[in-house]
Design a protein around this motif. Sequence first.
Motif, PDB file in Angstrom:
ATOM      1  N   LEU A   1       0.834  -1.203   0.000  1.00  0.00           N
ATOM      2  CA  LEU A   1       0.000   0.000   0.000  1.00  0.00           C
ATOM      3  C   LEU A   1       0.868   1.252   0.000  1.00  0.00           C
ATOM      4  O   LEU A   1       0.561   2.242  -0.680  1.00  0.00           O
ATOM      5  N   ARG A   2       1.966   1.218   0.755  1.00  0.00           N
ATOM      6  CA  ARG A   2       2.853   2.386   0.804  1.00  0.00           C
ATOM      7  C   ARG A   2       3.536   2.633  -0.536  1.00  0.00           C
ATOM      8  O   ARG A   2       3.727   3.785  -0.940  1.00  0.00           O
ATOM      9  N   ARG A   3       3.927   1.563  -1.216  1.00  0.00           N
ATOM     10  CA  ARG A   3       4.549   1.742  -2.531  1.00  0.00           C
ATOM     11  C   ARG A   3       3.565   2.348  -3.526  1.00  0.00           C
ATOM     12  O   ARG A   3       3.953   3.157  -4.380  1.00  0.00           O
ATOM     13  N   ALA A   4       2.305   1.930  -3.435  1.00  0.00           N
ATOM     14  CA  ALA A   4       1.303   2.452  -4.357  1.00  0.00           C
ATOM     15  C   ALA A   4       0.951   3.904  -4.053  1.00  0.00           C
ATOM     16  O   ALA A   4       0.640   4.675  -4.968  1.00  0.00           O
ATOM     17  N   GLN A   5       1.002   4.300  -2.769  1.00  0.00           N
ATOM     18  CA  GLN A   5       0.670   5.676  -2.359  1.00  0.00           C
ATOM     19  C   GLN A   5       1.719   6.154  -1.358  1.00  0.00           C
ATOM     20  O   GLN A   5       1.459   6.218  -0.156  1.00  0.00           O
ATOM     21  N   PRO A   6       2.909   6.472  -1.812  1.00  0.00           N
ATOM     22  CA  PRO A   6       4.013   6.791  -0.885  1.00  0.00           C
ATOM     23  C   PRO A   6       3.777   8.038  -0.050  1.00  0.00           C
ATOM     24  O   PRO A   6       4.398   8.176   1.016  1.00  0.00           O
TER      25      PRO A   6
ATOM     26  N   GLN B   1       0.736   9.089   1.117  1.00  0.00           N
ATOM     27  CA  GLN B   1      -0.550   9.035   1.817  1.00  0.00           C
ATOM     28  C   GLN B   1      -0.305   9.125   3.330  1.00  0.00           C
ATOM     29  O   GLN B   1       0.368   8.273   3.911  1.00  0.00           O
ATOM     30  N   PRO B   2      -0.815  10.138   4.020  1.00  0.00           N
ATOM     31  CA  PRO B   2      -0.495  10.331   5.452  1.00  0.00           C
ATOM     32  C   PRO B   2      -0.920   9.168   6.338  1.00  0.00           C
ATOM     33  O   PRO B   2      -0.187   8.789   7.255  1.00  0.00           O
ATOM     34  N   ASP B   3      -2.126   8.609   6.091  1.00  0.00           N
ATOM     35  CA  ASP B   3      -2.585   7.518   6.949  1.00  0.00           C
ATOM     36  C   ASP B   3      -1.692   6.296   6.829  1.00  0.00           C
ATOM     37  O   ASP B   3      -1.408   5.610   7.824  1.00  0.00           O
ATOM     38  N   LEU B   4      -1.227   5.987   5.625  1.00  0.00           N
ATOM     39  CA  LEU B   4      -0.358   4.834   5.435  1.00  0.00           C
ATOM     40  C   LEU B   4       0.995   5.049   6.100  1.00  0.00           C
ATOM     41  O   LEU B   4       1.585   4.121   6.659  1.00  0.00           O
ATOM     42  N   LYS B   5       1.504   6.283   6.046  1.00  0.00           N
ATOM     43  CA  LYS B   5       2.745   6.591   6.758  1.00  0.00           C
ATOM     44  C   LYS B   5       2.571   6.387   8.256  1.00  0.00           C
ATOM     45  O   LYS B   5       3.456   5.830   8.933  1.00  0.00           O
ATOM     46  N   ALA B   6       1.449   6.833   8.775  1.00  0.00           N
ATOM     47  CA  ALA B   6       1.192   6.688  10.212  1.00  0.00           C
ATOM     48  C   ALA B   6       1.022   5.220  10.590  1.00  0.00           C
ATOM     49  O   ALA B   6       1.496   4.781  11.653  1.00  0.00           O
ATOM     50  N   ASP B   7       0.342   4.437   9.729  1.00  0.00           N
ATOM     51  CA  ASP B   7       0.182   3.007   9.999  1.00  0.00           C
ATOM     52  C   ASP B   7       1.532   2.304  10.026  1.00  0.00           C
ATOM     53  O   ASP B   7       1.801   1.457  10.888  1.00  0.00           O
ATOM     54  N   TRP B   8       2.384   2.627   9.059  1.00  0.00           N
ATOM     55  CA  TRP B   8       3.709   2.012   8.973  1.00  0.00           C
ATOM     56  C   TRP B   8       4.537   2.327  10.226  1.00  0.00           C
ATOM     57  O   TRP B   8       5.177   1.449  10.805  1.00  0.00           O
ATOM     58  N   LYS B   9       4.503   3.574  10.644  1.00  0.00           N
ATOM     59  CA  LYS B   9       5.248   3.977  11.834  1.00  0.00           C
ATOM     60  C   LYS B   9       4.716   3.265  13.074  1.00  0.00           C
ATOM     61  O   LYS B   9       5.487   2.780  13.909  1.00  0.00           O
ATOM     62  N   SER B  10       3.401   3.182  13.204  1.00  0.00           N
ATOM     63  CA  SER B  10       2.807   2.526  14.371  1.00  0.00           C
ATOM     64  C   SER B  10       3.175   1.054  14.429  1.00  0.00           C
ATOM     65  O   SER B  10       3.468   0.509  15.494  1.00  0.00           O
ATOM     66  N   LEU B  11       3.163   0.385  13.267  1.00  0.00           N
ATOM     67  CA  LEU B  11       3.488  -1.038  13.235  1.00  0.00           C
ATOM     68  C   LEU B  11       4.939  -1.277  13.647  1.00  0.00           C
ATOM     69  O   LEU B  11       5.224  -2.170  14.458  1.00  0.00           O
TER      70      LEU B  11
END
Length: 319
Positions: A233-238, A240-250
Motif C-alpha cells: 500500500l505504501r509503494r502504491a501511495q508513498p 498518503q499520510p494515513d499509510l505513513k502513520a500506519d507504517w510507523k505505528s506497526l
Amino acid sequence: MVFWRIITSGSSLLMVLLASSVRAELGFLPQDSVAWPLEGQGREFTLAAPKQLGNRQTDNKLQPRPDFRPPRRGRPSRRESGATRSASCQATAKVPFTAIVPENNFGLTTSGRPTFFWASGYSQPMELQVIDQTTKAIVWRQVIRAEQPGIVSVQMPADRPELVPDREYRWYITVQCSARQSSANPVISSYIQRIIPPPSLTAQLHQAKPPQQPEIYAAEGIWFETLVSLADLRRAQPNQPDLKADWKSLLELVGLGDLANQPLVKVTLVPTPQVPVIAPPPAQPKLEPQGVRAPEVRTPAIPSPVIPLPPEKPGGGSR
C-alpha cells in the motif's frame, strides 16, 4: 478479568470467550492475552495483549490502526548486527543492519514463498539464505544489491520449493565484505514458520479491501503478511499520510520505530547458484500392533542328493 482463548483444530479456528472475576494472583493470563496451541506440537504459546494505537479516518469510516499481537515464542536474538571488525565493511549510511521482525525474533506467514524485509546501509552485496531447521537443507539462497540505504525486501521465487506448513525455518542475511575474513562480515538472522489459515480467516480476507488486510493479518499475529500488505500500500501511495502513520505505528509496536522513515528501496538480484534440495527419505513401514503375528514365510525344502551304493564284488560269500 476477560480474555480470549484461540484454539486451533485441523483447519478450523475456534474462538471461545472466557469470562471470570478471578483475581490476577491466581495465575491466569493477563487481560486480553491470547493462548494459541501450535498444531501438532502439543503446546501453546501466548499472544501479547494488544497496545492501543488510536484511530484513523478511511473512506469516511473510522477504522483502527493495525494492532499487531506477536506470538510469545522467543528465539535467539540476532535481528540486529553488532559493529563489524572489518575495515572493508563499513556502512555508507547510518542505517542499523536489522531484520524487520518482532522483538521475539520470530514471525508467522501464510505464504509458501514469503517476502523477507530488513534494513541496511551497506553498498556491498548481501546474501540471503533460508534453511530448513528440520532437514538443515538450504532451500533458497540469493545475492542482492540494494540501490540505496533503506528497507530491503525480496520474495522467494516460484522456482524454489514452498515452505512446509508447521515447520520452522531460519533465514540469514550476510554482507559480503570479505571472503578471507568471513567471520567478520555482518550477519543478522531470524525465524519464520508457515501456517495454514483457517477458512474463516480466508473468507474474511477475500471480502476485505486491500487497505483492510494489514489490520486483519495483524489481529491474527501473522507478521509477514501484515508487513508485506502494508508495504504494498505504501509503494502504491508513498505520500498518503494515513499509510505513513500506519507504517510507523506497526514498526513502533515491535521496537523498530527508528526505521519508520527509511525508504522502501529497490534491489538487484544477482544470479546465484542454488543448492539442490534433497527430498526426505520415504516413510518407513509402520510397525505391526502388538498381539498381531506376521504371516510365516516358509522357505521351500531343497531335496538332498541321492548317493548310489557301490556294487557287490563277484565271488563273495562263504565256502
